[in-house]
Each structure stands twice: as C-alpha cells, then as structure tokens.
Write an enzyme that holds these catalytic residues in place. Structure first.
Site, PDB file in Angstrom:
ATOM      1  N   TYR A   1       9.659  29.238 -18.423  1.00  6.97           N
ATOM      2  CA  TYR A   1       8.959  29.261 -17.384  1.00  6.97           C
ATOM      3  C   TYR A   1       8.053  28.123 -16.862  1.00  6.97           C
ATOM      4  O   TYR A   1       7.014  28.263 -16.363  1.00  6.97           O
ATOM      5  CB  TYR A   1       7.999  30.543 -17.287  1.00  6.97           C
ATOM      6  CG  TYR A   1       8.665  31.622 -17.730  1.00  6.97           C
ATOM      7  CD1 TYR A   1       9.302  32.697 -16.812  1.00  6.97           C
ATOM      8  CD2 TYR A   1       8.533  32.051 -19.121  1.00  6.97           C
ATOM      9  CE1 TYR A   1       9.973  33.844 -17.180  1.00  6.97           C
ATOM     10  CE2 TYR A   1       8.949  33.101 -19.526  1.00  6.97           C
ATOM     11  CZ  TYR A   1       9.832  34.136 -18.866  1.00  6.97           C
ATOM     12  OH  TYR A   1      10.347  35.276 -19.464  1.00  6.97           O
TER      13      TYR A   1
ATOM     14  N   CYS B   1      -0.934  35.555 -15.301  1.00  6.11           N
ATOM     15  CA  CYS B   1      -1.725  36.056 -14.148  1.00  6.11           C
ATOM     16  C   CYS B   1      -1.808  37.420 -14.083  1.00  6.11           C
ATOM     17  O   CYS B   1      -2.308  37.989 -13.120  1.00  6.11           O
ATOM     18  CB  CYS B   1      -1.107  35.316 -12.750  1.00  6.11           C
ATOM     19  SG  CYS B   1       0.561  35.802 -12.466  1.00  6.11           S
TER      20      CYS B   1
ATOM     21  N   ASP C   1       4.610  31.029 -19.600  1.00  4.68           N
ATOM     22  CA  ASP C   1       3.617  31.362 -18.442  1.00  4.68           C
ATOM     23  C   ASP C   1       4.609  31.799 -17.330  1.00  4.68           C
ATOM     24  O   ASP C   1       4.949  31.339 -16.182  1.00  4.68           O
ATOM     25  CB  ASP C   1       3.319  29.964 -17.886  1.00  4.68           C
ATOM     26  CG  ASP C   1       2.352  29.944 -16.797  1.00  4.68           C
ATOM     27  OD1 ASP C   1       1.742  30.873 -16.275  1.00  4.68           O
ATOM     28  OD2 ASP C   1       2.502  28.851 -16.113  1.00  4.68           O
TER      29      ASP C   1
ATOM     30  N   GLN D   1       0.766  24.907  -9.656  1.00  2.92           N
ATOM     31  CA  GLN D   1      -0.326  25.834  -9.770  1.00  2.92           C
ATOM     32  C   GLN D   1      -1.347  25.567  -8.258  1.00  2.92           C
ATOM     33  O   GLN D   1      -1.322  24.419  -7.904  1.00  2.92           O
ATOM     34  CB  GLN D   1      -1.160  25.359 -11.008  1.00  2.92           C
ATOM     35  CG  GLN D   1      -0.700  25.477 -12.191  1.00  2.92           C
ATOM     36  CD  GLN D   1      -0.461  26.773 -12.830  1.00  2.92           C
ATOM     37  OE1 GLN D   1      -1.165  27.873 -12.282  1.00  2.92           O
ATOM     38  NE2 GLN D   1       0.177  27.144 -13.657  1.00  2.92           N
TER      39      GLN D   1
ATOM     40  N   GLU E   1      13.297  27.047 -16.906  1.00  2.00           N
ATOM     41  CA  GLU E   1      12.954  27.567 -15.556  1.00  2.00           C
ATOM     42  C   GLU E   1      13.985  27.937 -14.750  1.00  2.00           C
ATOM     43  O   GLU E   1      15.217  27.188 -14.831  1.00  2.00           O
ATOM     44  CB  GLU E   1      12.190  26.389 -14.923  1.00  2.00           C
ATOM     45  CG  GLU E   1      12.050  26.156 -13.501  1.00  2.00           C
ATOM     46  CD  GLU E   1      11.008  27.383 -12.899  1.00  2.00           C
ATOM     47  OE1 GLU E   1      10.049  27.679 -13.420  1.00  2.00           O
ATOM     48  OE2 GLU E   1      11.426  27.890 -12.035  1.00  2.00           O
TER      49      GLU E   1
HETATM   50  C1  LIG Z   1       3.493  31.104 -12.903  1.00  2.00           C
HETATM   51  S1  LIG Z   1       4.725  30.156 -12.703  1.00  2.00           S
HETATM   52  C2  LIG Z   1       4.512  28.836 -13.728  1.00  2.00           C
HETATM   53  C3  LIG Z   1       5.086  27.653 -14.074  1.00  2.00           C
HETATM   54  C4  LIG Z   1       4.498  26.559 -14.587  1.00  2.00           C
HETATM   55  N1  LIG Z   1       4.154  26.740 -15.950  1.00  2.00           N
HETATM   56  C5  LIG Z   1       3.328  25.539 -14.186  1.00  2.00           C
HETATM   57  O1  LIG Z   1       2.358  25.850 -14.795  1.00  2.00           O
HETATM   58  O2  LIG Z   1       3.493  25.072 -13.192  1.00  2.00           O
HETATM   59  C6  LIG Z   1       6.273  30.932 -13.262  1.00  2.00           C
HETATM   60  C7  LIG Z   1       7.571  30.314 -13.162  1.00  2.00           C
HETATM   61  O3  LIG Z   1       8.610  30.791 -13.897  1.00  2.00           O
HETATM   62  C8  LIG Z   1       9.693  30.705 -12.908  1.00  2.00           C
HETATM   63  N2  LIG Z   1      10.514  31.896 -13.226  1.00  2.00           N
HETATM   64  C9  LIG Z   1      10.679  33.068 -12.799  1.00  2.00           C
HETATM   65  N3  LIG Z   1      11.714  33.977 -13.445  1.00  2.00           N
HETATM   66  C10 LIG Z   1      11.952  33.170 -14.492  1.00  2.00           C
HETATM   67  C11 LIG Z   1      13.076  33.523 -15.427  1.00  2.00           C
HETATM   68  N4  LIG Z   1      13.458  34.601 -15.471  1.00  2.00           N
HETATM   69  N5  LIG Z   1      13.426  32.464 -16.095  1.00  2.00           N
HETATM   70  C12 LIG Z   1      12.661  31.161 -16.054  1.00  2.00           C
HETATM   71  N6  LIG Z   1      11.829  30.948 -15.164  1.00  2.00           N
HETATM   72  C13 LIG Z   1      11.542  31.976 -14.402  1.00  2.00           C
HETATM   73  C14 LIG Z   1       9.327  30.637 -11.705  1.00  2.00           C
HETATM   74  O4  LIG Z   1      10.063  30.008 -10.736  1.00  2.00           O
HETATM   75  C15 LIG Z   1       7.971  29.968 -11.759  1.00  2.00           C
HETATM   76  O5  LIG Z   1       8.117  28.385 -11.883  1.00  2.00           O
END
Ligand SMILES: C[S@@+](CC[C@H](N)C(=O)[O-])C[C@H]1O[C@@H](n2cnc3c(N)ncnc32)[C@H](O)[C@@H]1O
Length: 506
Positions: free
Chosen positions: A360, A465, A435, A329, A383
């Site tokens: 995620y 977001c 998320d 974050q 993730e």
């Molecule tokens: C908004 S971030 C949230 C990360 C975590 N929840 C945090 O608060 O640190 C979104 C995350 O989703 C991952 N992501 C993107 N596409 C994805 C997918 N199809 N499946 C799993 N993770 C994914 C990204 O790499 C990123 O780490």
C-alpha cells in the site's frame, strides 16, 4: 421496538468518535453525532443490527465538564454548545453544520488523552502486548491539512440569508448528503483559504450552475486544493460535469471561465498547477472511471519534500512528485513525525539491513524516505493505483535510488499470492510495511506475510488510520509467528476524532 431513548449516559467513546453504552438487556448501543464520554443525551434509533443498535443524538442534556474545556473557534462548528448558534438546545436542528473540527470544544491536551484511551480500548482484546507508548502530539493544532476537498451542491435550506437555489458553494459535510456554505476553514493555511475564496468568487460570477445529481447535469462538482508545506507549491483540481447536448447553451460561459482561470494574475501568482476534471458519473466523488482531465496551468504534477530528522542522525530530505489523484499524507509535518516515530520504533541497532517490502505504498513516501536514510538496501513497493506507481518510480529516480527500487501496480492481495513477478524477490526481507486504507487487511495479505515470516526474520511495521481493524489484524498475526514489540498512536488530525497508530511486530 423503542425508537427514542431519553437521558442515556454515554459510558465511553470508541473509534470514529462513536459513543458506547449498553441497553438494559445487555445489547451494545452505539451513539453517533457529537458523542462524548459522560454526556447525558436523548437519541433516535437509526439501525437495529443483530449485535448492536445505532442511535443518533437528538439532544444533549449535560456534558461532562472535563470534555468541554476547549475554545470554540469556528462559526461553522456543529454542536449545541456553540455560542454562535443562539438558541441551540437541539443538535437535530443544526445538523447540517460543518462536521470537520468536531472536537474543538475539547482542549488539545484533553483530545490527546482521549485518543490515547480510544486506541488502547481498541486493542484491549489483543493478548500479550506491551503497554502503549505515549501518543505523539501533532506539531500543529490548526492549519495543518495539505489537502482539502469542497463540494458544490444544490442549496439545502438552512440559513435564511442565502436566497439563491443555485451557484452556491458548500463544504462537504460529515453526513454524506449534507453540505454547508463556508467562507474559510481552520484546517488549511491562510494561502489555501484565500485561493479557495478567490476561485469560489470566480465560479460564482461565471453564471454557471452547480451540478445537480438528480438530473445528472450542470456544471460545478468539486474543488480540491493541495498545498505542499515544504515546497510551497499549490494545485487546484476543479471537477465539473462535461459539456453535453443538455448544456450547449452554456458553452460560452464555460469557455469564458476557463479563459479567466488561465489569464488571471492572482491565479498565476498563487497556483502552481490547475487541473480540470470532467466527470459525468453519478457518484459524489472526484474520480470516476470515465473521467477526462485538462491541465490548464502549470505542470500535471506538484512536488513535496519530506525532511526526516531523528536523534543522532543528520536530516534526510526526500522529494516526491504527486499527480492529482495519487495519495499523499494529508499533513506533511505529521508525516515526517510519523515516519520518524516509525523508524525509531523499528530500529534497534545500526546495522546493515536488506530489503523492505512496502505494501500500500502510494507514491513511495515511506519506503523511499527510509531508503534515503541509508539504512536499507532495497525496496519493493506495491500499490493499486497505477498513477501512484508511476510517481513512485519517478520519485525513486529523483532521489537517486532508482536501481534499488521496484514498484508494482497491483492490489497487494493479488500480487503477493505467488505472482512470478516478485516471487523470486521475496527473500532477505528485513522489514515489511503495511499502511492500508481503513478496512481490514485482505486475508491473502495476512496469510502471505505470515508465510514469508517463516523464511525471513523481518519486522512488520503496521501503520493504520483505523485502530479497530488494525487490532483485529494484529490478533491474526500473533496467532501465527508474530509478537507485538511496540504500539503507539500519533495524532495527525487535531480537532477531529481521527487517529493514526504505529505498531511494530517481530
Ligand atoms: C493510507 S494510504 C498509504 C500510502 C502510502 N503508504 C503513503 O504513506 O503515502 C493507502 C494506500 O493504499 C492504496 N490501496 C488501496 N487498496 C489497495 C490494495 N488492495 N492493494 C494495494 N494498494 C491499495 C491506496 O491507493 C493508497 O495509496
């Protein structure tokens, strides 16, 4: 087809700060570039889609005084009401100014009010929902980002006092191809600004050129600074074009610069970790499948702590290892606030809980933070970024909950679709967290979560977001087994249009 509109009144603004109004024939008009509710503007057409027209502002005739009650603090501010710009009647003329703190002409209390209106508007079509809880304001209005990315670029003529075509630094602009030269940024700390200035000077003096995308050659590409608030650690990731035959002439200059970075006292004192990323891809991004990296100072990882402090409980501290390409974050204190908000919206009574499924999950910050609070027993995190999962496993270990966690590197939509690796574990789930990035959830994810709800009476915590894609996903969830329990916006990015929203579904 009309190409210009004159004296149009922006009715309201939606997600991403986009102005919204209607044409005489009822077609939706979306207006970009500095839109504010009540402004009277001239626009030029950019896109003519089936459902909407996209226009860009060329001139603002009048603002609603309600929305210009703030103080413009940054000389790089993009707007025709910026007093630093002298004769500034046309936004078009100044369009390469920085696009970060676009809302600085609005006072912070008004920004918060506007964000509340925007998220509520995004959810207006969602049926049977409770009223939005009041938005949570950011603990800091400036200097709050723990990560910033600057780009190097060939100079784009705009400011007469810059004479050279090469070797200049430019801050990435909100319009992808436009970059401006900045000397400091109000969103990062004084320390991060002084590191930025110092590295910029060393690069400038090195005799090496900025990368040129047209020829896919030369050197400097991006500078990423990550500064952790609770641990005071700071990481530099400098992305450059790798040495090849076209650039052998600069071999010595490259080596010299690296030597300076390694030996410089200021760098040793202020930088915990210095990584060089060699990137020969054409895209204007730091990470590319073929990159290689070199760690010239300190460790490959830096660490941040999250300190959760919610009513009636003792402070809970968790530590996170974060590698250069893992998500974390971007506002640490906000992340603490967001997770506290989420936890208090989810928890009703203090009782023994079972498993959390954290989709995620990045480096595991939400799930691990929650488990550390001692309320839940087990965590499964999913993730897509392999390195983030390695960090997540390590983070579970240093937080003393390794045996209670399982992290899987995979796209959520894939692993949830009957994957034997977790199929047997998807029982006794008490909480599902999503998320995701800005896009809609993949349909497999919505479907699988809905199926799981049939056998597990869990709550769904949706953190997003992008309130407009979140609202669409929530509409899908409530068609199945879910009800919306609470909705609340949390402001992570003051001075900008970005908004985070927390929803709890039961
Ligand atoms: C908004 S971030 C949230 C990360 C975590 N929840 C945090 O608060 O640190 C979104 C995350 O989703 C991952 N992501 C993107 N596409 C994805 C997918 N199809 N499946 C799993 N993770 C994914 C990204 O790499 C990123 O780490």
């Amino acid at each position: 087809m009309v190409k210009y509109l004159k004296n149009i009144k922006i009715e309201r603004i939606g997600y991403w700060g986009i102005g919204i109004t209607k044409s005489d024939d009822g077609k939706k008009i979306l207006i970009k570039w500095g839109a504010l509710p009540g402004s009277i503007v001239d626009c030029v057409i950019k896109k003519n889609k089936k459902d909407y027209l996209e226009w860009h502002i060329t001139k603002v005739h009048e603002y609603d005084p309600k929305y210009i009650d703030g103080e413009i603090f940054c000389p790089h501010f993009f707007s025709n009401i910026n007093p630093n710009l002298g004769d500034n009647s046309s936004i078009e003329k100044h369009k390469i100014w920085c696009g970060w703190c676009k809302w600085q002409m609005i006072s912070y209390p008004k920004q918060i009010e506007l964000k509340q209106e925007i998220v509520e508007d995004c959810f207006r079509k969602v049926k049977e929902k409770p009223s939005f809880l009041p938005i949570v304001a950011s603990p800091k209005e400036k200097w709050y980002r723990n990560k910033i990315e600057f780009s190097f670029w060939v100079y784009m003529a705009a400011r007469e006092w810059i004479e050279s075509k090469w070797n200049l630094w430019f801050h990435k602009q909100w319009e992808f191809s436009k970059i401006i030269d900045v000397d400091s940024c109000w969103l990062i700390s004084d320390k991060a600004n002084s590191v930025f200035e110092y590295i910029k000077k060393l690069c400038f003096e090195s005799g090496l050129s900025t990368y040129d995308q047209k020829f896919n050659r030369w050197f400097f590409r991006h500078l990423v600074i990550r500064e952790w608030v609770n641990t005071k650690q700071l990481m530099i990731n400098l992305a450059v074009y790798p040495l090849d035959k076209k650039d052998e002439i600069n071999t010595d200059n490259r080596e010299n610069l690296k030597k300076i970075f390694k030996e410089d006292e200021f760098i040793k004192e202020n930088i915990t970790s210095f990584v060089i990323t060699y990137n020969d891809g054409l895209a204007d991004i730091v990470r590319w499948p073929n990159i290689s990296t070199e760690n010239i100072i300190g460790d490959w990882y830096i660490y941040e702590k999250l300190i959760l402090d919610w009513i009636g409980q003792e402070k809970v501290e968790s530590t996170f290892r974060i590698s250069p390409f893992s998500f974390f974050q971007t506002n640490t204190h906000w992340a603490e606030l967001l997770f506290q908000t989420a936890i208090s919206n989810v928890l009703e009574v203090w009782e023994i809980k079972w498993k959390i499924l954290d989709l995620y999950c990045g480096t595991g910050s939400i799930g691990i933070g929650f488990l550390k609070a001692g309320v839940w027993n087990n965590l499964i995190g999913i993730e897509i970024v392999e390195e983030a999962i390695q960090d997540a496993n390590y983070n579970a270990e240093i937080n003393g909950i390794k045996d209670n966690c399982k992290f899987i590197a995979s796209p959520s939509e894939k692993v949830l679709s009957k994957n034997p690796e977790i199929e047997n574990e998807l029982t006794n789930i008490w909480l599902v967290i999503v998320d995701p990035p800005r896009e809609w959830l993949h349909k497999n994810v919505v479907e699988r979560i809905s199926q799981l709800k049939e056998d597990n009476n869990f709550k769904l915590l949706y953190i997003s977001c992008n309130p407009s894609t979140m609202a669409r996903d929530i509409e899908l969830f409530i068609e199945k087994w879910f009800k919306v329990k609470s909705l609340q916006a949390v402001d992570m990015f003051p001075q900008t249009h970005h908004i985070e929203t927390v929803g709890v579904l039961t």
